[in-house]
Design an enzyme around this catalytic site. Structure first.
Site, PDB file in Angstrom:
ATOM      1  N   LEU A  66       0.825  -1.205   0.000  1.00 17.30           N
ATOM      2  CA  LEU A  66       0.000   0.000   0.000  1.00 17.30           C
ATOM      3  C   LEU A  66       0.859   1.255   0.000  1.00 17.30           C
ATOM      4  O   LEU A  66       2.043   1.204   0.354  1.00 17.30           O
ATOM      5  CB  LEU A  66      -0.908  -0.040   1.238  1.00 17.30           C
ATOM      6  N   PRO A  67       0.268   2.409  -0.352  1.00 16.26           N
ATOM      7  CA  PRO A  67       1.107   3.614  -0.495  1.00 16.26           C
ATOM      8  C   PRO A  67       1.767   4.114   0.798  1.00 16.26           C
ATOM      9  O   PRO A  67       2.975   4.271   0.839  1.00 16.26           O
ATOM     10  CB  PRO A  67       0.130   4.660  -1.048  1.00 16.26           C
ATOM     11  N   THR A  97       6.426   0.733   2.032  1.00 15.97           N
ATOM     12  CA  THR A  97       7.469   1.493   2.738  1.00 15.97           C
ATOM     13  C   THR A  97       6.760   2.497   3.638  1.00 15.97           C
ATOM     14  O   THR A  97       6.122   3.430   3.148  1.00 15.97           O
ATOM     15  CB  THR A  97       8.381   2.239   1.745  1.00 15.97           C
ATOM     16  N   LYS A 172      15.350   0.209   5.010  1.00 17.80           N
ATOM     17  CA  LYS A 172      14.877   0.804   3.758  1.00 17.80           C
ATOM     18  C   LYS A 172      14.996   2.336   3.769  1.00 17.80           C
ATOM     19  O   LYS A 172      15.526   2.937   2.831  1.00 17.80           O
ATOM     20  CB  LYS A 172      13.420   0.375   3.561  1.00 17.80           C
ATOM     21  N   LYS A 247       8.861  11.178  -0.461  1.00 16.43           N
ATOM     22  CA  LYS A 247       8.041  10.494   0.552  1.00 16.43           C
ATOM     23  C   LYS A 247       8.930   9.723   1.537  1.00 16.43           C
ATOM     24  O   LYS A 247       8.758   9.805   2.747  1.00 16.43           O
ATOM     25  CB  LYS A 247       7.083   9.524  -0.146  1.00 16.43           C
TER      26      LYS A 247
HETATM   27  P1  NAD Z   1       0.793   2.395  -6.125  1.00  8.86           P
HETATM   28  O1  NAD Z   1       0.160   3.673  -5.718  1.00  8.86           O
HETATM   29  O2  NAD Z   1       1.054   2.113  -7.561  1.00  8.86           O
HETATM   30  O3  NAD Z   1      -0.095   1.163  -5.559  1.00  8.86           O
HETATM   31  C1  NAD Z   1      -0.784   1.161  -4.336  1.00  8.86           C
HETATM   32  C2  NAD Z   1      -2.097   0.406  -4.519  1.00  8.86           C
HETATM   33  O4  NAD Z   1      -2.777   0.353  -3.260  1.00  8.86           O
HETATM   34  C3  NAD Z   1      -3.065   1.094  -5.509  1.00  8.86           C
HETATM   35  O5  NAD Z   1      -3.495   0.152  -6.482  1.00  8.86           O
HETATM   36  C4  NAD Z   1      -4.218   1.555  -4.612  1.00  8.86           C
HETATM   37  O6  NAD Z   1      -5.477   1.551  -5.271  1.00  8.86           O
HETATM   38  C5  NAD Z   1      -4.167   0.544  -3.494  1.00  8.86           C
HETATM   39  N1  NAD Z   1      -4.798   0.972  -2.255  1.00  8.86           N
HETATM   40  C6  NAD Z   1      -4.690   2.158  -1.616  1.00  8.86           C
HETATM   41  N2  NAD Z   1      -5.417   2.157  -0.485  1.00  8.86           N
HETATM   42  C7  NAD Z   1      -5.995   0.938  -0.402  1.00  8.86           C
HETATM   43  C8  NAD Z   1      -6.867   0.323   0.550  1.00  8.86           C
HETATM   44  N3  NAD Z   1      -7.271   0.966   1.639  1.00  8.86           N
HETATM   45  N4  NAD Z   1      -7.258  -0.949   0.314  1.00  8.86           N
HETATM   46  C9  NAD Z   1      -6.868  -1.600  -0.792  1.00  8.86           C
HETATM   47  N5  NAD Z   1      -6.052  -1.081  -1.717  1.00  8.86           N
HETATM   48  C10 NAD Z   1      -5.628   0.170  -1.530  1.00  8.86           C
HETATM   49  O7  NAD Z   1       2.145   2.293  -5.271  1.00  8.86           O
HETATM   50  P2  NAD Z   1       3.425   1.356  -5.568  1.00  8.86           P
HETATM   51  O8  NAD Z   1       4.372   2.064  -6.472  1.00  8.86           O
HETATM   52  O9  NAD Z   1       2.963  -0.009  -5.894  1.00  8.86           O
HETATM   53  O10 NAD Z   1       4.114   1.364  -4.110  1.00  8.86           O
HETATM   54  C11 NAD Z   1       3.577   0.658  -3.007  1.00  8.86           C
HETATM   55  C12 NAD Z   1       4.535   0.785  -1.842  1.00  8.86           C
HETATM   56  O11 NAD Z   1       5.805   0.257  -2.199  1.00  8.86           O
HETATM   57  C13 NAD Z   1       4.786   2.230  -1.373  1.00  8.86           C
HETATM   58  O12 NAD Z   1       4.885   2.256   0.026  1.00  8.86           O
HETATM   59  C14 NAD Z   1       6.111   2.565  -2.036  1.00  8.86           C
HETATM   60  O13 NAD Z   1       6.839   3.547  -1.323  1.00  8.86           O
HETATM   61  C15 NAD Z   1       6.816   1.230  -1.991  1.00  8.86           C
HETATM   62  N6  NAD Z   1       7.851   1.054  -3.016  1.00  8.86           N
HETATM   63  C16 NAD Z   1       7.650   1.485  -4.290  1.00  8.86           C
HETATM   64  C17 NAD Z   1       8.658   1.322  -5.233  1.00  8.86           C
HETATM   65  C18 NAD Z   1       8.466   1.797  -6.652  1.00  8.86           C
HETATM   66  O14 NAD Z   1       9.459   1.897  -7.380  1.00  8.86           O
HETATM   67  N7  NAD Z   1       7.244   2.072  -7.093  1.00  8.86           N
HETATM   68  C19 NAD Z   1       9.857   0.683  -4.882  1.00  8.86           C
HETATM   69  C20 NAD Z   1      10.029   0.201  -3.597  1.00  8.86           C
HETATM   70  C21 NAD Z   1       9.008   0.405  -2.658  1.00  8.86           C
END
Ligand code: NAD
Length: 299
Positions: A66-67, A97, A172, A247
Site C-alpha cells: 500500500l502507499p 514502505t 529501507k 516520501k
Molecule cells: P501504487 O500507488 O502504484 O499502488 C498502491 C495500490 O494500493 C493502488 O493500487 C491503490 O489503489 C491501493 N490501495 C490504496 N489504499 C488501499 C486500501 N485501503 N485498500 C486496498 N487497496 C488500496 O504504489 P506502488 O508504487 O505499488 O508502491 C507501493 C509501496 O511500495 C509504497 O509504500 C512505495 O513507497 C513502496 N515502493 C515502491 C517502489 C516503486 O518503485 N514504485 C519501490 C520500492 C518500494
C-alpha cells in the site's frame, strides 16, 4: 502452509508481485480499492474479493503493498480490517514502505489476536517487482523470518533478516536517505566541474575510479548522454520518481525527529526534492536534480 495467499494493494509494485506468486503456483485472493488493478491480476488467474475481510477468510498468508502509513493502518487495524477478520495463525507481511513505528503498532495488534506479522519493504523498484528480483528487508522474529523466507523469495531474489519488527523499514529508509543525498552530491560535483570547463564524462570516469564513486555516479548518472540507457538520457522518464524519494525522506525525517538523530543533509535533501515536486518534476526520476540545480528546463 502458505498455499492460499491474500494480496491487498495491486498497484505498480503489488500487481507484479501478485502475478509472480501466481506463476509459482500459489492460489491468490486479491483486493484493491481500484477495480482496474484487481482486473489486471484476476486476468492472470487470481480470485477477486469484495473486501479485505473476504481476503482474510480465504488466506493463510496475506501480503499488503500500500502507499503510505494511513493506508496500512486502515487496512490492518480499521473496522473489518485484516486484524479483526483474519483466521488465528495467519501470517501477515506488509511490504509497503512506511514508518517503522507504524509497523510496530500493527505487529502488536496482530500479536494480540494470535496472528504473525513481519515488515518486509523491498528494494528493486517496479522492474525488480516485474522480474522477481526484489530484495526483501525483513523485520520480525527469527522464526517468522525463517518461516517466510521461501515464500518471499517467490517474489524476489533475496530476503534479508534485519532484526525485530520495524527494522526492515529502518533499513529501507536509511538506505534511501543516503541515496537521495548522494544523487544531489553527484549532481553538484558534475555541474561544478562542467561550469569550470571540465567535461562531465571525464569527471565521471575519474569519480568512478576514485573515492567519490557511488551508485548515483556509476549506475544512474544524472548527466544526459553519459549512460545511454538510464533516465537522464531519456528526459528523466522512468526510474525512481522524485515524489517517491521525497516520501521516503519524509519517513526518515519523522523517525529521526523521534530518535533525536541529526540528519542535516537528509532534511535538506527532503526540501530540495519537495521543491522539485512543486516545480512539476514529481513524476521524473530523482536524477532530474541535475538540470534542476542548473536552472535548466526539462521536457
Ligand atoms: P501504487 O500507488 O502504484 O499502488 C498502491 C495500490 O494500493 C493502488 O493500487 C491503490 O489503489 C491501493 N490501495 C490504496 N489504499 C488501499 C486500501 N485501503 N485498500 C486496498 N487497496 C488500496 O504504489 P506502488 O508504487 O505499488 O508502491 C507501493 C509501496 O511500495 C509504497 O509504500 C512505495 O513507497 C513502496 N515502493 C515502491 C517502489 C516503486 O518503485 N514504485 C519501490 C520500492 C518500494
Amino acid at each position: 502452509d502458505f498455499s492460499n495467499v491474500g494480496f491487498v494493494g495491486l498497484g505498480n509494485m503489488g500487481g507484479f508481485m501478485a502475478k509472480n506468486l501466481l506463476k509459482k503456483g500459489y492460489k491468490l485472493t486479491v483486493f484493491d480499492i481500484n477495480k482496474t488493478a484487481i482486473d489486471n491480476v484476476v486476468s492472470a488467474g487470481a480470485k477477486s474479493a469484495q473486501s479485505v475481510a473476504e481476503v482474510s477468510q480465504n488466506s493463510e498468508v496475506i501480503v499488503t503493498m500500500l502507499p503510505m502509513n494511513q493506508h496500512v493502518l486502515d487496512t490492518y487495524t480499521g473496522k473489518d480490517g485484516i486484524i479483526s477478520s483474519a483466521k488465528k495463525g495467519t501470517f501477515l507481511v506488509d511490504s509497503s514502505t512506511i514508518d517503522p513505528s507504524v509497523s510496530q503498532t500493527v505487529f502488536k495488534a496482530a500479536q494480540k489476536q494470535g496472528l504473525r506479522f513481519v515488515d518486509g519493504p523491498v528494494s528493486g523498484g517496479v522492474i525488480g517487482a516485474k522480474n522477481g528480483t526484489l530484495t526483501f528487508m525483513v523485520g520480525g522474529s527469527k522464526e517468522d523470518y525463517e518461516a517466510s523466507k521461501t515464500f518471499l523469495e517467490g517474489m524476489g531474489s533475496r530476503a534479508v533478516h534485519c532484526g525485530d519488527t520495524g527494522m526492515g523499514q529502518v533499513a529501507k529508509i536509511c538506505n534511501n536517505m543516503l541515496l537521495a543525498i548522494s544523487m544531489i552530491g553527484v549532481s553538484e560535483a558534475l555541474s561544478l566541474g562542467e561550469k569550470l570547463g571540465l567535461d562531465p564524462k571525464i569527471l565521471t570516469d575519474i569519480v568512478n575510479t576514485s573515492t567519490g564513486r557511488c551508485w548515483s555516479s556509476e549506475v544512474n548518472n544524472p548527466v544526459p548522454g553519459i549512460s545511454p540507457t538510464v533516465p537522464s538520457s531519456n528526459d528523466y522518464a522512468g526510474g525512481f520518481g522524485t515524489s517517491l524519494i521525497a516520501k521516503d525522506l519524509g519517513l526518515a525525517q519523522a523517525a529521526a525527529t523521534r530518535a533525536k538523530s541529526p540528519i542535516a543533509l537528509g532534511s535538506l535533501s527532503h526540501q530540495i526534492y519537495r521543491t522539485m515536486e512543486a516545480h512539476g518534476l514529481g513524476g521524473k526520476d530523482f536524477s532530474v536534480v541535475y538540470p534542476f540545480i542548473r536552472g535548466e528546463n526539462v521536457n
